[in-house]
Design a protein around this motif. Structure first.
Motif, PDB file in Angstrom:
ATOM      1  N   UNK A 202       0.839  -1.201   0.000  1.00 35.29           N
ATOM      2  CA  UNK A 202       0.000   0.000   0.000  1.00 35.29           C
ATOM      3  C   UNK A 202       0.875   1.254   0.000  1.00 35.29           C
ATOM      4  N   UNK A 203       2.193   1.051   0.022  1.00 35.51           N
ATOM      5  CA  UNK A 203       3.159   2.135   0.204  1.00 35.51           C
ATOM      6  C   UNK A 203       3.756   2.545  -1.154  1.00 35.51           C
ATOM      7  N   UNK A 204       3.296   3.651  -1.686  1.00 36.29           N
ATOM      8  CA  UNK A 204       3.773   4.107  -2.995  1.00 36.29           C
ATOM      9  C   UNK A 204       5.255   4.476  -2.947  1.00 36.29           C
ATOM     10  N   UNK A 205       5.696   5.078  -1.854  1.00 34.38           N
ATOM     11  CA  UNK A 205       7.097   5.486  -1.778  1.00 34.38           C
ATOM     12  C   UNK A 205       8.035   4.286  -1.839  1.00 34.38           C
ATOM     13  N   UNK A 206       7.711   3.221  -1.103  1.00 36.77           N
ATOM     14  CA  UNK A 206       8.531   2.007  -1.151  1.00 36.77           C
ATOM     15  C   UNK A 206       8.491   1.390  -2.544  1.00 36.77           C
ATOM     16  N   UNK A 207       7.324   1.407  -3.162  1.00 40.77           N
ATOM     17  CA  UNK A 207       7.170   0.824  -4.493  1.00 40.77           C
ATOM     18  C   UNK A 207       8.015   1.554  -5.530  1.00 40.77           C
ATOM     19  N   UNK A 208       8.015   2.865  -5.467  1.00 39.24           N
ATOM     20  CA  UNK A 208       8.779   3.640  -6.455  1.00 39.24           C
ATOM     21  C   UNK A 208      10.281   3.488  -6.245  1.00 39.24           C
ATOM     22  N   UNK A 209      10.688   3.205  -5.024  1.00 40.14           N
ATOM     23  CA  UNK A 209      12.109   3.001  -4.733  1.00 40.14           C
ATOM     24  C   UNK A 209      12.621   1.706  -5.344  1.00 40.14           C
ATOM     25  N   UNK A 210      11.743   0.707  -5.412  1.00 39.11           N
ATOM     26  CA  UNK A 210      12.166  -0.647  -5.772  1.00 39.11           C
ATOM     27  C   UNK A 210      11.804  -1.055  -7.197  1.00 39.11           C
ATOM     28  N   UNK A 211      10.731  -0.501  -7.739  1.00 40.16           N
ATOM     29  CA  UNK A 211      10.149  -1.047  -8.978  1.00 40.16           C
ATOM     30  C   UNK A 211      10.126  -0.033 -10.116  1.00 40.16           C
ATOM     31  N   UNK A 212      10.204  -0.567 -11.345  1.00 36.89           N
ATOM     32  CA  UNK A 212      10.136   0.294 -12.536  1.00 36.89           C
ATOM     33  C   UNK A 212       8.706   0.522 -13.007  1.00 36.89           C
ATOM     34  N   UNK A 213       7.832  -0.422 -12.684  1.00 34.83           N
ATOM     35  CA  UNK A 213       6.452  -0.362 -13.171  1.00 34.83           C
ATOM     36  C   UNK A 213       5.495  -0.424 -11.994  1.00 34.83           C
ATOM     37  N   UNK A 214       4.457   0.394 -12.023  1.00 34.54           N
ATOM     38  CA  UNK A 214       3.477   0.440 -10.945  1.00 34.54           C
ATOM     39  C   UNK A 214       2.101   0.069 -11.473  1.00 34.54           C
ATOM     40  N   UNK A 215       1.416  -0.774 -10.728  1.00 37.88           N
ATOM     41  CA  UNK A 215       0.030  -1.123 -11.025  1.00 37.88           C
ATOM     42  C   UNK A 215      -0.814  -0.632  -9.863  1.00 37.88           C
ATOM     43  N   UNK A 216      -1.688   0.305 -10.127  1.00 38.65           N
ATOM     44  CA  UNK A 216      -2.566   0.849  -9.100  1.00 38.65           C
ATOM     45  C   UNK A 216      -3.838   0.002  -9.082  1.00 38.65           C
ATOM     46  N   UNK A 217      -4.116  -0.584  -7.927  1.00 36.73           N
ATOM     47  CA  UNK A 217      -5.179  -1.579  -7.782  1.00 36.73           C
ATOM     48  C   UNK A 217      -6.301  -1.017  -6.913  1.00 36.73           C
ATOM     49  N   UNK A 223      -6.595   0.059 -11.816  1.00 37.59           N
ATOM     50  CA  UNK A 223      -7.021   1.428 -12.065  1.00 37.59           C
ATOM     51  C   UNK A 223      -6.084   2.114 -13.064  1.00 37.59           C
ATOM     52  N   UNK A 224      -4.767   1.807 -12.920  1.00 38.56           N
ATOM     53  CA  UNK A 224      -3.784   2.410 -13.818  1.00 38.56           C
ATOM     54  C   UNK A 224      -2.503   1.595 -13.799  1.00 38.56           C
ATOM     55  N   UNK A 225      -1.872   1.446 -14.951  1.00 41.20           N
ATOM     56  CA  UNK A 225      -0.514   0.915 -15.059  1.00 41.20           C
ATOM     57  C   UNK A 225       0.366   2.037 -15.575  1.00 41.20           C
ATOM     58  N   UNK A 226       1.458   2.292 -14.860  1.00 43.59           N
ATOM     59  CA  UNK A 226       2.292   3.431 -15.224  1.00 43.59           C
ATOM     60  C   UNK A 226       3.738   3.169 -14.838  1.00 43.59           C
ATOM     61  N   UNK A 227       4.668   3.629 -15.649  1.00 44.70           N
ATOM     62  CA  UNK A 227       6.085   3.527 -15.311  1.00 44.70           C
ATOM     63  C   UNK A 227       6.392   4.430 -14.119  1.00 44.70           C
ATOM     64  N   UNK A 228       7.255   3.973 -13.248  1.00 47.33           N
ATOM     65  CA  UNK A 228       7.607   4.744 -12.054  1.00 47.33           C
ATOM     66  C   UNK A 228       8.092   6.147 -12.422  1.00 47.33           C
ATOM     67  N   UNK A 229       8.888   6.217 -13.472  1.00 47.01           N
ATOM     68  CA  UNK A 229       9.449   7.514 -13.875  1.00 47.01           C
ATOM     69  C   UNK A 229       8.384   8.491 -14.355  1.00 47.01           C
ATOM     70  N   UNK A 230       7.192   7.948 -14.700  1.00 42.51           N
ATOM     71  CA  UNK A 230       6.113   8.799 -15.213  1.00 42.51           C
ATOM     72  C   UNK A 230       5.025   9.058 -14.183  1.00 42.51           C
ATOM     73  N   UNK A 231       5.240   8.599 -12.944  1.00 41.09           N
ATOM     74  CA  UNK A 231       4.184   8.695 -11.939  1.00 41.09           C
ATOM     75  C   UNK A 231       3.734  10.139 -11.729  1.00 41.09           C
TER      76      UNK A 231
END
Length: 249
Positions: A202-217, A223-231
């Motif tokens: 549930x932690x966006x900050x931890x997710x962006x530190x570790x991952x290149x791709x984010x899936x918002x659920x 809800x959205x799939x987005x590259x970390x660099x484009x968040x």
């Protein structure tokens, strides 16, 4: 390649009346190539844990498919030694009556025919790889701090040399300073071992530190799939609300 295609999962609202089904995961699709890391971000009750069980092959989807190299993940021979997991509740994932050595050797024995002496030496190497020393070999889970227990869980997860590791809220119960240490460890392990992570949180900050791709659920759907660099460019209202909520703490 790990592929999740049009996956759906429902549970009965009542054991007596199975006609009343509660949809938990709804038409979810994404891919995770080897060497990449994806975060699945959602609030409590969004269906993340149900999705993780299907990714791990613990449960079969009602519809759609979860495959590794185009083979169904629910088949043990497909997922065996290819994917492992680290969970939030280390108190239940580590057997309280097994020493750290026993916890590691139990997993090694499933995939290695080498002598006990060789496996014990390998166990010490694994502990050192996750930032623990040989003295932890004879300790029991109740003798470990939360951060130490999660390091043991990570050592156990990597001992089979998997391609993928799924983390289900694996750092959320730890103090902030320990969370940062564990995240740094995961970054280093991923680089060293060419691992792929599926990081459920549930932690966006931890997710962006570790991952290149984010899936918002949200409520069982992507809800959205987005590259970390484009968040920072996201215009999705729910994504922006999650970011603002975390920044307000």
């Amino acid at each position: 390649m790990l592929k999740i295609m049009n996956v759906e999962k429902s549970y009965s609202r009542s054991k007596m009346f199975r006609l009343s089904m509660n949809p938990i995961v709804k038409d979810v699709s994404f891919e995770c190539p080897v060497g990449k890391s994806i975060a699945i971000i959602g609030e409590s009750g969004s269906g993340k844990s149900t999705l993780s069980k299907m990714v791990l092959g613990i449960e079969k989807p009602d519809k759609g498919s979860v495959t590794l190299n185009d083979q169904p993940m629910y088949k043990k021979k497909v997922r065996n030694h290819q994917i492992s997991a680290v969970f939030q509740d280390y108190t239940s994932s580590l057997h309280p009556f097994q020493s750290v050595k026993e916890l590691l050797l139990e997993v090694m024995c499933q995939c290695d025919n080498k002598s006990k002496t060789v496996m014990e030496a390998r166990a010490i190497e694994l502990l050192e790889e996750v930032g623990l020393s040989e003295v932890y070999m004879n300790k029991y889970p109740n003798m470990l701090s939360g951060g130490e227990a999660q390091r043991v869980a990570i050592a156990r997860a990597i001992c089979m040399n998997p391609k993928y590791i799924l983390f289900d809220e694996a750092i959320s119960s730890l103090d902030m300073s320990i969370q940062i240490q564990i995240l740094d460890l995961l970054v280093n392990l991923r680089s060293k071992r060419q691992l792929s992570y599926i990081f459920i949180t549930h932690d966006i900050q931890a997710a962006t530190y570790l991952c290149e791709q984010l899936i918002i659920f949200k409520t069982g759907k992507i809800e959205e799939q987005i590259a970390t660099k484009d968040l920072h460019l996201s215009v999705n209202a729910y994504t922006k609300a999650l970011i603002e909520k975390q920044l307000s703490f």
